[in-house]
Design a protein around this motif. Structure first.
Motif, mmCIF file in Angstrom:
data_model
loop_
_atom_site.group_PDB
_atom_site.id
_atom_site.type_symbol
_atom_site.label_atom_id
_atom_site.label_comp_id
_atom_site.label_asym_id
_atom_site.label_seq_id
_atom_site.Cartn_x
_atom_site.Cartn_y
_atom_site.Cartn_z
ATOM 1 N N ASN A 109 3.501 -1.139 -0.596
ATOM 2 C CA ASN A 109 3.608 -1.988 -1.852
ATOM 3 C C ASN A 109 2.477 -1.460 -2.605
ATOM 4 O O ASN A 109 1.542 -0.922 -2.497
ATOM 5 N N MET A 110 3.170 -1.122 -4.071
ATOM 6 C CA MET A 110 2.192 -0.561 -5.197
ATOM 7 C C MET A 110 1.706 -1.809 -6.100
ATOM 8 O O MET A 110 2.364 -2.925 -6.098
ATOM 9 N N PRO A 111 0.636 -1.685 -6.622
ATOM 10 C CA PRO A 111 -0.079 -2.629 -7.286
ATOM 11 C C PRO A 111 0.926 -3.165 -8.807
ATOM 12 O O PRO A 111 0.574 -4.018 -9.274
ATOM 13 N N TRP A 112 1.919 -2.102 -8.942
ATOM 14 C CA TRP A 112 2.702 -2.604 -10.326
ATOM 15 C C TRP A 112 3.898 -3.185 -9.663
ATOM 16 O O TRP A 112 4.931 -3.499 -10.598
ATOM 17 N N GLY A 113 3.944 -3.728 -8.344
ATOM 18 C CA GLY A 113 5.137 -4.540 -8.245
ATOM 19 C C GLY A 113 6.368 -4.119 -7.500
ATOM 20 O O GLY A 113 7.295 -4.579 -7.487
ATOM 21 N N GLU A 114 6.021 -2.739 -7.010
ATOM 22 C CA GLU A 114 7.140 -1.879 -6.410
ATOM 23 C C GLU A 114 6.779 -1.740 -4.745
ATOM 24 O O GLU A 114 5.637 -1.314 -4.496
ATOM 25 N N ARG A 115 7.877 -1.419 -3.771
ATOM 26 C CA ARG A 115 7.528 -1.059 -2.624
ATOM 27 C C ARG A 115 8.063 0.316 -2.787
ATOM 28 O O ARG A 115 9.247 0.764 -3.137
ATOM 29 N N GLN A 116 7.270 1.444 -2.517
ATOM 30 C CA GLN A 116 7.655 2.830 -2.959
ATOM 31 C C GLN A 116 7.333 3.842 -1.822
ATOM 32 O O GLN A 116 6.347 3.888 -0.803
ATOM 33 N N LEU A 149 11.192 7.078 -4.192
ATOM 34 C CA LEU A 149 12.231 5.857 -3.893
ATOM 35 C C LEU A 149 11.451 4.457 -3.915
ATOM 36 O O LEU A 149 10.414 4.187 -3.429
ATOM 37 N N ALA A 150 12.015 3.606 -4.781
ATOM 38 C CA ALA A 150 11.418 2.354 -4.943
ATOM 39 C C ALA A 150 12.307 1.255 -4.851
ATOM 40 O O ALA A 150 13.501 1.309 -5.370
ATOM 41 N N THR A 151 11.768 0.155 -4.568
ATOM 42 C CA THR A 151 12.491 -1.219 -4.720
ATOM 43 C C THR A 151 11.456 -2.273 -5.198
ATOM 44 O O THR A 151 10.340 -2.412 -4.762
#
Length: 125
Positions: free
Chosen positions: A101-108, A121-123
């Protein structure tokens, strides 16, 4: 006339690169020449386009040699990062960074394509 831009990647092994990007949801829509081993392949994924051409192209046309260090990364949104990473891993591709999980709101996550280009790759979370 349609005005769109898309990256063209210089690849060392066309078959392997087409396979990699097909696993990411791209579909081959064009190849040149039309018969036999292609020197160029056009790929589409929704509104996204990508071109692949062999590393011999810039050498022959522009007089430049393709290096080994990446000069960019390709960033793709996918439906499920974990599923996509496992598909690539099962096909033998190198996973550089596991999903997080990234602090900008995506799982990468990151994988390398067959030529060492980093592919993010991100969701959205």
């Amino acid at each position: 006339m349609e005005h769109k831009a898309f990256p063209v990647l210089y690849v060392g092994n066309m078959r392997r690169s087409v396979e990699f990007y097909t696993l990411l949801g791209y579909e081959q829509t064009y190849q040149f020449p039309l018969e036999g081993d292609p020197h160029y392949v056009g790929l589409e994924r929704g509104e996204s386009s990508l071109g692949l051409t062999h590393t011999s192209w810039p050498e022959a046309q522009l007089g430049i040699t393709v290096g080994t260090a990446p000069r960019f990364e390709l960033f793709l949104y996918v439906d499920n990062v974990e599923t996509q990473i496992e598909t690539l891993r099962a096909a033998g591709y190198e996973i550089v960074q596991e999903p997080a999980n990234m602090p900008w709101g995506e799982r990468q996550a990151y994988a390398f394509d067959p030529d060492g280009t980093p592919v993010a790759l991100a969701t959205p979370i």
